[in-house]
Design an enzyme around this catalytic site. Structure first.
Site, short mmCIF file in Angstrom:
data_model
loop_
_atom_site.label_atom_id
_atom_site.label_comp_id
_atom_site.label_asym_id
_atom_site.label_seq_id
_atom_site.Cartn_x
_atom_site.Cartn_y
_atom_site.Cartn_z
N GLU A 8 30.31 -26.11 51.11
CA GLU A 8 29.90 -26.99 52.21
C GLU A 8 30.73 -26.77 53.48
O GLU A 8 30.23 -26.97 54.59
CB GLU A 8 29.98 -28.46 51.78
CG GLU A 8 28.94 -28.88 50.77
CD GLU A 8 29.32 -28.64 49.32
OE1 GLU A 8 28.54 -29.00 48.42
OE2 GLU A 8 30.43 -28.07 49.10
N PHE A 46 28.65 -41.64 39.72
CA PHE A 46 28.89 -40.20 39.69
C PHE A 46 28.65 -39.61 41.09
O PHE A 46 27.63 -39.85 41.72
CB PHE A 46 27.94 -39.55 38.67
CG PHE A 46 28.06 -38.04 38.63
CD1 PHE A 46 29.23 -37.43 38.18
CD2 PHE A 46 27.01 -37.24 39.06
CE1 PHE A 46 29.34 -36.06 38.14
CE2 PHE A 46 27.11 -35.85 39.02
CZ PHE A 46 28.27 -35.26 38.56
N LYS A 103 19.85 -42.00 47.72
CA LYS A 103 18.75 -41.30 47.06
C LYS A 103 17.49 -42.16 46.97
O LYS A 103 16.37 -41.66 47.12
CB LYS A 103 19.19 -40.84 45.67
CG LYS A 103 18.24 -39.84 45.04
CD LYS A 103 18.84 -39.22 43.78
CE LYS A 103 17.91 -38.14 43.23
NZ LYS A 103 18.49 -37.49 42.02
N MET A 152 50.89 -15.31 62.27
CA MET A 152 51.46 -16.28 63.20
C MET A 152 52.56 -17.09 62.54
O MET A 152 53.58 -17.41 63.17
CB MET A 152 50.37 -17.21 63.75
CG MET A 152 50.81 -18.06 64.93
SD MET A 152 51.30 -17.08 66.36
CE MET A 152 49.71 -16.73 67.09
#
Length: 592
Positions: A55, A117, A167, A486
């Site tokens: 994601e 869940f 949902k 860096m």
């Protein structure tokens, strides 16, 4: 659309709202809480879904898509870990003002608060890292909220928003309201017209300036191509020098006569010295970030400051200014140009002659100089040759975060806006590759190159699978120095050369890794072979990982050490202290 026709399930409403808001691509990853939406995606062909592998990759890809097109980027994630994995790109987009709409699934409304869940408080978690967010509890509110989400994401100071949809709301039937009929949220009305009196005060200061500078930022890019045109016109009319933040690169051409280069921690000597010594500073679409200002009490100590920004909360937040102008950059610059042209007596550019002579002396310092080598590829040289190889092509550049990012900003000349995608505010390692995929999806025929480091690229390397699946021929150009460059540079210069965990011993074979994914792998170790290898990389019509082996201990200069002022820079030929001279690697071997 009749009353019967506009009855839809929540999932159908989501897809219809996206289509009506001009969405052509979504970046996402499925999960239980968004399966109704994915089922609708399957049954239509107008919107293409790009399946990422994480994601975070979806968010950065949407950022790259948005930054390169000026459109809103859209990502779709499931509940719980899907939403939490999106937090990094949401914060990244918030800090860099990138318009995103993130649609997240949520457990059914009856289970919210029960530790179900894959449940998490998405609205609570994302409140600090979004412009606004919603938990949709009624399917009849869904269309209005999605339309409003797009408006908020792209208006005012752009940024990310989240629409969290349980949902059961996705399954429920409700009424779809098209964008033109939805009621606009009156509490959010960004001010776009600049106060003409404030603009007049700014123009008066500019007309009397002897040592002026235009300090430009990402807000110019976000405002659109007309803002870029007006900025260039203003620079030509006034004769003022122009510098830019990391996010503003390209709003003024790197080949332009007035260009001083990027300013800030790794900015050019001339840009930083001009900022320090100016008497009138015109800040256009920037926010006085700490990487730009250095030591605040020594930042442009003798200047009158003008700040043009659409976000009132950015004005006087860090640096007190003399003339604030709140409004959209395009509209403010148009009025400023108009007022300048309308001055009774046009200021003589000759008054700036002494200022430009001083700038010429700073330029002659050649702060981007480095010691070339016939034995090893210097990273600065690699960027210069990449720039030459891509000249004349439809090129977009993304970066990861670190030394390579700064070298790209210093040595790759950007002539136009929306060609440079990088993580400025948050400094997100792993940003560049998924962002490049987003850019490539938006511009399928363009040359898209992610300039990467060997450490950063491993953060989201799994997205190579996504690039291969969608035939996105992104080029990953790795400046491979075997270090977190860096971090190592700071440890070397600021922490007694104690190189704690900045060396990577278990480095993958990037050529084999590319081939394992079905992409092309290339490696180059000698300067004389670089041009030929770059030509091969560009010619390949598949994703490429180019492992460019560069000097291990090259440092990125100029550099303003933390807590120092702009006129207290560390330049390449001054970095000869004992820490550099006695540099050793993680195993105690002498390296220089």
């Amino acid at each position: 659309m009749t009353a019967t026709e506009n009855q839809m399930t929540g999932a159908e409403i989501v897809l219809q709202a996206l289509k009506d808001n001009g969405v052509e691509h979504i970046f996402g990853y499925p999960g239980g809480a968004v399966l109704p939406i994915y089922d609708e995606i399957f049954q239509q062909e107008e919107i293409q879904h790009i399946l990422v592998r994480h994601e975070q990759g979806a968010g950065h890809a949407a950022e790259g898509y948005a930054r390169s097109t000026g459109k809103v980027g859209v990502l779709l994630v499931t509940s719980g870990p899907g939403a939490t994995n999106a937090v990094t790109p949401l914060q990244d987009a918030l800090m860099d003002s990138i318009p995103l709409v993130c649609i997240s699934g949520q457990v059914p409304t009856t289970l919210i608060g029960s530790d179900a869940f894959q449940e998490c408080d998405t609205v609570g978690i994302t409140r600090p890292c979004t412009k606004h967010n919603w938990l949709v509890k009624d399917v009849n509110d869904l269309a209005r909220i999605i339309h409003e989400a797009f408006r908020i994401a792209q208006s005012g100071r752009p940024g990310p928003v989240v629409v969290d949809i349980p949902k059961d709301v996705q399954f429920a039937k409700g009424t779809y309201v098209p964008p033109e009929k939805h009621k606009i949220q009156t509490s959010y009305q960004p001010k776009t017209e600049g106060n003409p009196h404030a603009i007049a005060a700014a123009v008066e200061l500019m007309a009397n300036a002897r040592r002026p500078i235009l300090y430009t930022g990402g807000g110019v890019v976000n405002s659109g191509p007309e803002a870029t045109r007006l900025l260039r016109e203003l620079a030509a009319l006034t004769g003022f020098p122009v510098t830019s933040t990391l996010m503003g690169l390209g709003c003024y051409p790197a080949s332009g006569e007035a260009w001083l280069g990027m300013l800030g921690m790794h900015g050019t000597y001339e840009a930083n010295m001009a900022m320090h010594d100016c008497d009138v500073m015109v800040c256009i679409g920037a926010r006085f970030d700490d990487r730009i200002t250095g030591r605040l009490d020594a930042f442009s100590p003798n200047s009158k400051k003008i700040h043009i920004d659409i976000d009132p909360s950015s004005v006087n937040k860090t640096v007190r200014v003399d003339v604030p102008v709140i409004g959209d950059i395009t509209k403010v610059l148009a009025e400023m140009v108009s007022q300048w042209k309308g001055l009774v007596t046009t200021p003589d550019k000759a008054r700036l002659a002494e200022w430009w002579q001083g700038i010429a002396r700073w330029r002659a310092r050649n702060s981007l100089a480095y010691t070339p080598s016939n034995d090893v590829i210097m990273p600065q040289y690699a960027i210069q040759r990449l720039y030459e190889a891509s000249k004349g092509k439809d090129t977009y550049i993304t970066t990861e975060v670190g030394q390579h990012q700064m070298w790209a900003a210093q040595y790759f000349g950007f002539e136009a806006p929306n060609r440079w995608m990088t993580s400025g505010g948050l400094g997100t390692m792993g940003y560049g590759f998924p962002a490049a995929i987003g850019v490539q999806i938006a511009h399928p025929d363009a040359l898209v190159i992610d300039i990467a480091g060997d450490a950063s690229i491993q953060m989201c390397i799994q997205e190579m699978s996504c690039a291969v699946q969608y035939n996105a021929p992104v080029k990953i150009f790795i400046l491979n120095n075997q270090y977190m460059g860096m971090v190592r540079q700071w440890q070397q210069l600021l922490h007694g050369n104690r190189l704690s965990n900045s060396y990577t011993e278990a480095m993958p074979d990037f050529v084999k890794l590319a081939e394992a994914y079905g992409a092309v792998g290339l490696r180059c170790e000698k300067p004389e072979d670089l041009d030929g290898a770059l030509a091969e990389m560009i010619a390949v019509k598949k994703p490429v990982i180019f492992d460019c082996r560069v000097a291990n201990l090259a440092n990125c200069f100029p550099m303003i050490p933390s807590g120092r002022a702009h006129n207290d820079m560390l330049l390449p030929d001054e970095a000869t202290d004992e820490a550099v001279a006695n540099a050793i690697d993680a195993k105690g071997r002498q390296l220089v």
